[in-house]
Scaffold this motif. Structure first.
Motif, PDB file in Angstrom:
ATOM      1  N   SER A 174       0.825  -1.212   0.000  1.00 35.71           N
ATOM      2  CA  SER A 174       0.000   0.000   0.000  1.00 35.71           C
ATOM      3  C   SER A 174       0.857   1.259   0.000  1.00 35.71           C
ATOM      4  N   LEU A 175       1.993   1.209   0.696  1.00 35.93           N
ATOM      5  CA  LEU A 175       2.893   2.366   0.717  1.00 35.93           C
ATOM      6  C   LEU A 175       3.462   2.628  -0.683  1.00 35.93           C
ATOM      7  N   VAL A 176       3.869   1.554  -1.365  1.00 34.81           N
ATOM      8  CA  VAL A 176       4.380   1.693  -2.731  1.00 34.81           C
ATOM      9  C   VAL A 176       3.298   2.229  -3.656  1.00 34.81           C
ATOM     10  N   ASP A 177       2.087   1.710  -3.517  1.00 36.40           N
ATOM     11  CA  ASP A 177       0.975   2.187  -4.347  1.00 36.40           C
ATOM     12  C   ASP A 177       0.713   3.673  -4.120  1.00 36.40           C
ATOM     13  N   SER A 178       0.819   4.111  -2.872  1.00 35.49           N
ATOM     14  CA  SER A 178       0.625   5.537  -2.572  1.00 35.49           C
ATOM     15  C   SER A 178       1.667   6.382  -3.305  1.00 35.49           C
ATOM     16  N   GLY A 179       2.921   5.934  -3.232  1.00 35.80           N
ATOM     17  CA  GLY A 179       3.980   6.646  -3.945  1.00 35.80           C
ATOM     18  C   GLY A 179       3.762   6.636  -5.442  1.00 35.80           C
ATOM     19  N   ASN A 180       3.216   5.528  -5.957  1.00 40.02           N
ATOM     20  CA  ASN A 180       2.965   5.430  -7.393  1.00 40.02           C
ATOM     21  C   ASN A 180       1.941   6.462  -7.850  1.00 40.02           C
ATOM     22  N   GLN A 181       0.864   6.620  -7.076  1.00 38.88           N
ATOM     23  CA  GLN A 181      -0.152   7.605  -7.455  1.00 38.88           C
ATOM     24  C   GLN A 181       0.427   9.028  -7.443  1.00 38.88           C
ATOM     25  N   ILE A 182       1.279   9.303  -6.460  1.00 40.54           N
ATOM     26  CA  ILE A 182       1.922  10.626  -6.402  1.00 40.54           C
ATOM     27  C   ILE A 182       2.799  10.839  -7.631  1.00 40.54           C
ATOM     28  N   LEU A 183       3.543   9.809  -8.043  1.00 40.50           N
ATOM     29  CA  LEU A 183       4.398   9.925  -9.219  1.00 40.50           C
ATOM     30  C   LEU A 183       3.587  10.137 -10.492  1.00 40.50           C
ATOM     31  N   LEU A 184       2.460   9.446 -10.610  1.00 41.22           N
ATOM     32  CA  LEU A 184       1.616   9.624 -11.798  1.00 41.22           C
ATOM     33  C   LEU A 184       1.008  11.020 -11.837  1.00 41.22           C
ATOM     34  N   LEU A 185       0.592  11.530 -10.677  1.00 37.68           N
ATOM     35  CA  LEU A 185       0.071  12.899 -10.621  1.00 37.68           C
ATOM     36  C   LEU A 185       1.172  13.897 -10.981  1.00 37.68           C
ATOM     37  N   TYR A 186       2.379  13.652 -10.480  1.00 37.04           N
ATOM     38  CA  TYR A 186       3.511  14.510 -10.809  1.00 37.04           C
ATOM     39  C   TYR A 186       3.804  14.444 -12.311  1.00 37.04           C
ATOM     40  N   GLY A 187       3.752  13.227 -12.851  1.00 35.20           N
ATOM     41  CA  GLY A 187       3.992  13.057 -14.280  1.00 35.20           C
ATOM     42  C   GLY A 187       2.962  13.791 -15.125  1.00 35.20           C
ATOM     43  N   GLN A 188       1.710  13.768 -14.708  1.00 34.39           N
ATOM     44  CA  GLN A 188       0.666  14.493 -15.440  1.00 34.39           C
ATOM     45  C   GLN A 188       0.920  15.997 -15.406  1.00 34.39           C
ATOM     46  N   LYS A 189       1.350  16.490 -14.256  1.00 36.61           N
ATOM     47  CA  LYS A 189       1.643  17.924 -14.153  1.00 36.61           C
ATOM     48  C   LYS A 189       2.812  18.305 -15.040  1.00 36.61           C
ATOM     49  N   ARG A 190       3.860  17.496 -15.040  1.00 36.09           N
ATOM     50  CA  ARG A 190       5.028  17.781 -15.878  1.00 36.09           C
ATOM     51  C   ARG A 190       4.677  17.681 -17.363  1.00 36.09           C
ATOM     52  N   ALA A 191       3.830  16.725 -17.703  1.00 38.90           N
ATOM     53  CA  ALA A 191       3.466  16.511 -19.102  1.00 38.90           C
ATOM     54  C   ALA A 191       2.603  17.634 -19.666  1.00 38.90           C
ATOM     55  N   ALA A 192       1.945  18.390 -18.783  1.00 41.11           N
ATOM     56  CA  ALA A 192       1.043  19.453 -19.226  1.00 41.11           C
ATOM     57  C   ALA A 192       1.776  20.735 -19.626  1.00 41.11           C
ATOM     58  N   ARG A 193       3.094  20.779 -19.442  1.00 39.28           N
ATOM     59  CA  ARG A 193       3.837  21.986 -19.802  1.00 39.28           C
ATOM     60  C   ARG A 193       3.776  22.226 -21.314  1.00 39.28           C
ATOM     61  N   PRO A 194       3.709  23.491 -21.726  1.00 38.80           N
ATOM     62  CA  PRO A 194       3.597  23.803 -23.159  1.00 38.80           C
ATOM     63  C   PRO A 194       4.913  23.562 -23.887  1.00 38.80           C
ATOM     64  N   PRO A 195       4.861  23.424 -25.208  1.00 41.07           N
ATOM     65  CA  PRO A 195       6.089  23.252 -25.989  1.00 41.07           C
ATOM     66  C   PRO A 195       7.016  24.453 -25.832  1.00 41.07           C
ATOM     67  N   ASP A 196       8.314  24.216 -25.992  1.00 38.29           N
ATOM     68  CA  ASP A 196       9.285  25.300 -25.982  1.00 38.29           C
ATOM     69  C   ASP A 196      10.371  24.982 -27.007  1.00 38.29           C
ATOM     70  N   VAL A 197      11.439  25.777 -27.002  1.00 43.43           N
ATOM     71  CA  VAL A 197      12.499  25.600 -27.994  1.00 43.43           C
ATOM     72  C   VAL A 197      13.175  24.241 -27.840  1.00 43.43           C
ATOM     73  N   ALA A 198      13.388  23.822 -26.609  1.00 45.78           N
ATOM     74  CA  ALA A 198      14.064  22.546 -26.361  1.00 45.78           C
ATOM     75  C   ALA A 198      13.190  21.348 -26.710  1.00 45.78           C
TER      76      ALA A 198
END
Length: 321
Positions: free
Chosen positions: A49-73
């Motif tokens: 359950s502890l690992v699963d909790s961390g997994n959900q946090i990572l997926l939420l973090y990944g969604q936030k990072r993925a939502a960034r707009p395109p840039d030069v890089a």
């Protein structure tokens, strides 16, 4: 962030937030029960359950990072970063969830602890089943809403959003693990052999390993770059081929740059009588038509190419189900 924005974000990720809330509460309860009773399978379930909790946090973090707009890089955006974090989640399930479970079970078989009153374990297991079951039903409801007429396995293979099916598989593994833990605790007391509890822990670890391998396989495909759904590819082909001035569509190549964003490159044989200006006008019209019909197509490239020199793909290739 306003209250309405926070509510909208939670609704959009109801599966992840529901699973996170359930797993945090369950992990605490399981660790307390394991400390009181000395149950190996309950300790394993706490780690799970502890690992699963961390997994959900990572997926939420990944969604936030993925939502960034395109840039030069990153001119096509950061959408595929979600797939990277999904792969990390699969590795964590395998390395920590399955690894710790199997190792703890092995130690418990070698050096079994004296049996204690199992009532605390049964109470915690009952609460965990209720919470995990609720999270699982939310995940099933959201997954069913998106899979349409596809079968479950087919929908998982075609899904481009790892958050939904990952939580579904995690919750399914959690419920199976709770059943194994319950059986292990009961059998250990009924037969007077605490080693059975260790065997249950190993069984839980094997379930987690199987789920982790399956999730890693799906995440790897998304990370490398899967094509869009064959039906979408066929729709693109149909729209382009229907245009006057297009003699044939040589091939349509697509790739998901995020769950809801598709890059498409089209090779088409243009009528040789078209002037350069007419060709540019035709390309603009096709792009406008495709974007209106398929909003997920954010990057469209159309290349005029003679059919006798082009790589020709007559129909979309369906991914194996």
């Amino acid at each position: 962030m306003s209250t309405s924005s926070i509510v909208a974000a939670i609704r959009a990720n109801i599966v992840l937030y529901g699973a996170l809330a359930a797993n945090v509460g369950i992990a605490v309860a399981k660790f307390v029960a394991a400390g009181i009773t000395g149950s190996s399978s309950m300790l394993t379930e706490g780690v799970h359950s502890l690992v699963d909790s961390g997994n959900q946090i990572l997926l939420l973090y990944g969604q936030k990072r993925a939502a960034r707009p395109p840039d030069v890089a990153y001119p096509f955006g950061y959408g595929r970063e979600l797939y990277f974090w999904a792969f990390v989640v699969a590795m964590l399930i395998f390395a920590i969830g399955a690894g710790v479970s199997i190792y703890e079970g092995y130690l418990h078989i070698l050096e079994p602890e004296p049996l204690r009153d199992p009532m605390v374990n049964y109470i915690v297991l009952g609460i965990a089943v209720a919470l995990e079951g609720t999270s699982w039903m939310i995940a099933v409801r959201e997954f069913n809403a998106g899979r349409g007429d596809l079968g479950w396995w087919q929908a998982v293979r075609r899904s481009k959003d790892p958050a939904g099916f990952m939580v579904l598989f995690e919750d399914s593994a959690a419920l199976i693990g709770l059943v194994f833990a319950g059986i292990g605790i009961w059998a250990s007391h009924a037969l007077g052999d605490p080693r059975i509890d260790g065997v249950a822990s190993i069984a839980i670890g094997l379930v987690l390993a199987a789920v982790a391998i399956l999730l890693a396989r799906e995440a790897k495909g998304l990370l490398i770059g899967e094509a869009a759904d064959p039906d979408l590819v066929d729709t693109i082909r149909t729209h382009v081929a229907a245009r006057a001035g297009i003699l044939a569509v040589n091939h349509v190549r697509t790739i998901h740059t995020s769950p809801d964003v598709v890059f498409v490159a089209v090779s088409a044989d243009f009528d040789d009588t078209l002037t350069m200006g007419d060709g540019e006008t035709l390309v603009d019209a096709i792009e406008a038509d495709l974007k209106a019909a398929l909003p997920q197509l954010t990057s469209i490239y159309i290349r005029p190419e003679r059919r006798d020199t082009a790589v020709v793909t007559e129909a979309p290739t369906h991914a194996p189900d």
